[in-house]
Structures are given as structure tokens and as C-alpha cells.
Design an enzyme around this catalytic site. Sequence first.
Site, PDB file in Angstrom:
ATOM      1  N   THR A   1       0.738  -1.035  -0.581  1.00  0.00           N
ATOM      2  CA  THR A   1      -0.400  -0.037   0.053  1.00  0.00           C
ATOM      3  C   THR A   1       0.925   1.538  -0.130  1.00  0.00           C
ATOM      4  O   THR A   1       1.947   1.659   0.222  1.00  0.00           O
ATOM      5  CB  THR A   1      -1.040  -0.041   1.169  1.00  0.00           C
ATOM      6  OG1 THR A   1      -1.838   0.221   0.847  1.00  0.00           O
ATOM      7  CG2 THR A   1      -0.052   1.119   2.866  1.00  0.00           C
ATOM      8  N   THR A   2      -0.326   2.067  -0.590  1.00  0.00           N
ATOM      9  CA  THR A   2       0.745   3.868   0.240  1.00  0.00           C
ATOM     10  C   THR A   2       0.254   4.678   1.278  1.00  0.00           C
ATOM     11  O   THR A   2      -1.232   5.161   0.566  1.00  0.00           O
ATOM     12  CB  THR A   2       1.653   4.753  -1.462  1.00  0.00           C
ATOM     13  OG1 THR A   2       2.423   3.560  -1.691  1.00  0.00           O
ATOM     14  CG2 THR A   2       2.366   5.488  -0.718  1.00  0.00           C
TER      15      THR A   2
END
Lengths: 259, 274
Positions: free
Chosen positions: B53-54
Site C-alpha cells: 500500500t502507500t
Amino acid sequence: MIEEPYRWVEAIANRREYIEAQLAPGSPIASLGYRDGILFLTVGQTRQKIFEIYDRIAMGAIGHPGDIERLRMAAIELASTEGFTRSATDVSLRRLVHYSLSPVMKSAFEQVYGPPYLARMLFAEVGEQPEEDLFLRVEYDGEIAANGATYAQARQDFAALSGTQQSRELMEAFLASQHAPDANLESALNSALDAWSIGHMTLQTSDAKEPPERSAVRKHRQEQLANAGIEAAVLERDAGRAIRYRSLSDSKLRPLIRD
Amino acid sequence: MDRSPVAFDQNFSGAAGDFPVLLRRKGLLAPAAANPLPQAGTPEKTWQPTEATTILAFKFSGGVLVAGDRRATAGNTVVYDRADKVLEIDRHSIMAIAGVPATAWEMARVLEHSFQYFRRTQLQEMSVDGKVRALSKLLRDNFGFVMQGVGVVVPIFATYDSHPKPEARLYFYDAMGAQFEVTDYAATGSGSPAVRGILYYENNWGAKPLQELGEDEAVSIALRALDTAAESDTSTGGVDRSGKIYPLIKIVSREGITTLPESKIAAVFKETVA
């Protein structure tokens, strides 16, 4: 001593008398449903008497601080674990009081070798609509009084808690005649202060059937407010956020008082 | 309800108002996992924990901006494109999560209830340091699971402190629970190296330092950073141009938390990113 049934009844009666005497000087608490929520109010700030229990539930109590604390803690634990394992909407005041607190208080009261809870509590749960507001008064023996309509009583949008039954009934009679459920905060605050004054004035008198004169109530209220602080909180009806409890400071409320 | 005064135990054990302790006592929360000892014959690492994810957060003139992409993955598969990884814990606190969603959401839930429970029982708000530590402890308790290859969570925590002086505070954590307070920005997740590069660059050589950005400028940089991360990282959703799915952006300020409406993000995106 209490093996014989009538001894037990006597022990219970003595205990009731003892607890009533302990609770008798308790300063009243008025709780009023109004347009934007539910207001809790008392006068005097020696120790906190109005508490947040859960998102939509608040509690006011008189009695021994140690007992109030244990019951308050139990109520918060029950509500919090229910809210955590299921959801906040599954936390219900009715279940909390009927199935958890009341049985515990009843058995503590009736086991005459153990200590009873010296506490009388008033719970309120704010609803989406004023008609859904719930008020429950829980006595030291586990007895519960609700605000719903019965054959003997119309639905009430308020509740009162006081040291003596007579004082509470006079507060309720006043609120039934003077308080409108669609009142704004200012009106509710003034009704609550009047109800508190009536309750406070009639704590000592033993046979007041009628509430005191309006002018006497006003005078008493002014005298008390000159020295003591107001403790108040609201449960807001606004569905904008989950947590509805908000305490109101004395200084915020003073400008709203009508003399 | 037990008549024995649970509150009594708690208040004397120094765990007053500790919600996870209450949950464990009632059997509603798994006990802290023990770290497994390495066994002979088993490979050192059978499963590489990923934080696919970011998540990014930085301080700007209006408080702290926290942004996260919306993609949830399982291995190479995209399982969900509207995941909410920026979670409100209370009126002034946000936890943004990279890692295994089941553990992360449960942690957020425990944390949210912990803060409320503390306030209700102890009749005072938990301090920011107390809140930061509470999350750290949850991560530490979870570390045994991380070592077993399940449940890694690497969060960012953003909050607004009113004591002793009003200021935004921003922390990132490692999987063991160490907390690091940052002055300017933080990023975690698989796409974070690219984001960290962009934020470092912007902060030092951009038009102005991050802390001086206005809201629109801050949103623009957050969108550009997430789009850059998505460019090379398959686990980051960035902006779904065809599906019109935008990252989730929340701002913590003195007044509380604001969730930026999608229309606003879309407008900034159209003007400065697309």
C-alpha cells in the site's frame, strides 16, 4: 438471627431505613429532554455527579462515592465491551440497566450479611427523536422506574433524582407542568434550575404536599447560585458525530439564566 | 456482572483505564503472541511480510494532511479498490495503515475504544504521549504474529496536541512498535520509497517547504506523490482515472478532522495532476 423469615424481612426493612437516611441529604439532579438533546443538571461542585457512560448514555448519581464509582465503572465496562464486540448501536441502556445493573443491586441489597450499594442513579439515553429519549432511575434495591407511558402516568420527557421521595415527586410535578419537550437549551436550563431548587428546598421539610411558592423558589435559586457552581452536561441529539456527551461549564451557562 | 470490584483491581495495578487489559480479562482480545523460536530444519523465512500500500502524511500550514491509496491486494491480485486505510480514531487523531487489513482494522478499533474508555473511566482525556504509547503497545503485542508471518502492520499516527502548546504531531512506527516523531513528513507501505523521495525533494527544493503549503498545494503534492508511487508499485492504487476513484485524504487541525470531499480532490487532480 435471620434464619426465620420475619427476621429477614425485619433486617431488610432496617437496611432500607438506614440507606434512605444515608441518601436523604443528596443534592437533587434534574434531567430534561429538550429539542436538541438531554440536559443533566445539578448545583454544587464538591464532587462530580454527572458522568458519561457511552456514546449516547449519561448517568447522574447520589450516594456514597465509592459505591457510585463501582457502579459507574461496571456500566462503562459493560457498554464498552458491548460496543467493541458488536457495535455502538447495539449498546442499549434498557439492557444495561435491566439485565446487568438491577439484578446485581438487588442481590447486594437482599444479602443482609454483605454491604448494599449506597447509591441511587439516573440514566438517560438520547434518541433520534425526542419521543425515543429514555430515562431510567435505578434505586439501591435494584428497583427501576422508567419514563414511558403507563395507565397511571403519561410519558415523561424528564426525570429527577433526589435524596427523598417527596422531594423527587415535587420536582417531577413541577417538570410535568412547566417543561415542554420542544424547549430550547435556555428554557430547559431554567426549568432544570427551578426543579433543582424545588427539590433542594423540600429535602428538609417532612410534609410538603405542594411545591413552594414561585417567588420562594426564585429566591432560593439566587441564594444558592451566588455561592455554588452549576454542574451540567448534555447528550446531543445531533447525529453528526458518534459521541453525544458534552459537559457544560458553569461560566457558559450563567449568561443563559433568567432571573 | 461480577460483584468483585474489577475497578478496584485496575486502579491499584497501575492499569487504570486500560481497555486492552479489560478485553483480555473478558477473553475478547487475543493475548499478546509469543515470538516463535527458530526451529532447526525450518527455513529462516517462509513468507515475506509485505505492506502492500502507500500511506503518506505531512505537516502543512493547515495542520497535518494524511493520504492513502484505495487498493487492497492479496499477492498479485487486486481484491478491493475502495479500501479505507486512513482511519479516524478520535476527534483529533488519525491512524493510517499499511499492512494486513484484518489486524490493522482491529488495532484501530481497539485504539478507538481505548481512548474513549480512558476518558470515560478516568474522567480526563488521554495525553498525546499516552495515545502514541497505546498504539506502540498494540504493535508490540502483535509482533509475535508478525514473526509467524501474519499480521504485519506499519502505521502512521497523526494528531493535534493542545497541551502544552497547540501543535500538530506526526509519528510513524515500525512493526515492532518503535515510534518515531517526525517534524515534516512520513510515508509507509510498499510505495513509500518513491513518496519519501518526492516529499524530501519538495521540502528542500520545492516552491516552498511543506510546512508553508496551503491546502490546495498540499493536496496537489499528495496526489502527485501517490500517483508516482502507483507508477512503479503494483500494490498502490494511485488515482483510478477510468473508475474515478481517488485517494482518501484527511486533514487534522486544531478544529478536528476534515475528510476532503471527492469533488474537491477531483478538482485539484484535474487542474494540477492529470
